[in-house]
Design a protein around this motif. Sequence first.
Motif, mmCIF file in Angstrom:
data_model
loop_
_atom_site.group_PDB
_atom_site.id
_atom_site.type_symbol
_atom_site.label_atom_id
_atom_site.label_comp_id
_atom_site.label_asym_id
_atom_site.label_seq_id
_atom_site.Cartn_x
_atom_site.Cartn_y
_atom_site.Cartn_z
ATOM 1 N N MET A 1 -38.733 51.528 68.419
ATOM 2 C CA MET A 1 -37.806 50.725 69.219
ATOM 3 C C MET A 1 -37.346 49.516 68.402
ATOM 4 S SD MET A 1 -38.402 48.774 72.870
ATOM 5 C CE MET A 1 -38.653 50.277 73.797
ATOM 6 N N LYS A 2 -36.048 49.308 68.342
ATOM 7 C CA LYS A 2 -35.455 48.222 67.558
ATOM 8 C C LYS A 2 -35.335 46.970 68.437
ATOM 9 C CE LYS A 2 -31.538 47.826 64.338
ATOM 10 N NZ LYS A 2 -30.250 48.476 63.990
ATOM 11 N N ILE A 3 -35.944 45.867 67.979
ATOM 12 C CA ILE A 3 -36.021 44.639 68.766
ATOM 13 C C ILE A 3 -35.274 43.511 68.058
ATOM 14 C CG2 ILE A 3 -37.568 42.902 69.766
ATOM 15 C CD1 ILE A 3 -38.001 45.532 71.068
ATOM 16 N N LEU A 4 -34.495 42.743 68.816
ATOM 17 C CA LEU A 4 -33.896 41.498 68.321
ATOM 18 C C LEU A 4 -34.521 40.347 69.094
ATOM 19 C CD1 LEU A 4 -31.688 40.084 66.569
ATOM 20 C CD2 LEU A 4 -30.189 40.236 68.574
ATOM 21 N N TYR A 5 -35.058 39.364 68.359
ATOM 22 C CA TYR A 5 -35.753 38.237 68.997
ATOM 23 C C TYR A 5 -35.063 36.928 68.637
ATOM 24 C CZ TYR A 5 -39.480 35.104 70.536
ATOM 25 O OH TYR A 5 -40.192 34.124 71.168
ATOM 26 N N TYR A 6 -34.656 36.168 69.686
ATOM 27 C CA TYR A 6 -34.076 34.840 69.515
ATOM 28 C C TYR A 6 -35.179 33.785 69.611
ATOM 29 C CZ TYR A 6 -29.145 36.248 70.073
ATOM 30 O OH TYR A 6 -27.895 36.777 69.906
#
Length: 390
Positions: A1-6
């Motif tokens: 699963m590809k995650i983007l974290y701010y």
Amino acid sequence: MKILYYDCFAGISGDMNLGALVDLGVERDYLLEGLNALKLTGYEIDIRKESRRDITGTRVEVHARVHHDSRTIHDIEEILTASGLPGPVRERSLAIFHILARAEARVHGKDIADVHFHEIGAVDSIIDIVGAALCLTRLDVDRVCASPVEVGGGFVSTAHGTFPVPAPATVEILKGIPMRTGAVPHEATTPTGAAILAATVSEFTERVRFRPREVGYGVGARETEIPNVLRVMLGEAGDDAADGLEHEPAFLLECNIDDMNPEFYDHVMDRLFTAGARDVYLTPIIMKKSRPAVTLSVLCTPGDEEKIRRVLLRETSTLGVRKLPVERTILKRDTITVVTCFGPVRVKRAFWGEDIIKSKPEFEDVRKLADEQGVSIQEILEAIGKPEPS
């Protein structure tokens, strides 16, 4: 699963977000070509490397040569419809604009169609929002997460006057989202930045469970006490996520009670569940002077903490509440309806990966059918058998 974290330790604005996503790896040519589809004129985009407190990232500035007084949400929709941008980009852009429009409408007591954007309708804000949609579409992540949001402090000047930070529209957008104040004495999170998060982030948490592969920094305009950058990380979720496990921050709120009528507990528990409690339980204890008492424990998410605390202080005899940070690990779940010869019953199922490892009928459905059909609860349970959806 590809995650983007701010990681919003210094807040977020539209230009910081664009800079961070370009710094993360979104190609400049892709971004500029997409923005050209808007057919807006009278502006230039400057993309360059800059540093804040020795952290180097990407700074994106939109220089408008033509001033546009204001636009309505209808004007924005027309611009996007005429652009020919891909459907996902238009939809994501509109979602952000609608969040902003609803916030402005609530703050100023207007219908959403009558809201005239000033700062947000300006060309630089349109570029920031559509640029965000372009970049997020390009990254094609499975999930977007973020830290609690730093909003800053002090006052900010807008077209409507001078307001305390966070600005009214910003705090309206951030309802239900964990935020922090006071790290810097100025506006750290703008309405545009808040709306980008509200439209795209599925979970706000400080507990990141993924393997970061790329890191980008979006540089803000000011030089501040802390690095004025927005950090974003792109990575892969670990094995837990692949197995369908979810992790979320939670609080355990507790109080010890030795002087309340036990008949009140049922009422208090109802109020706590209504306020958003995930679980409520009572534990018998012995307090000082060998007095029998009860520990009232409540598990809740950060967004419901204040409501839970208010119920405990108003509805029980306690004079104080203690709080412990915890983490919930949750199996993926769903609810199906099983049609039996006696009638329909809802059944909860829990998954490990793709496998159903637990299932449980809703007891109230079972009891209701047993009463209506004049049969035993056991007969209803046997009729359910292996739970398959109707």
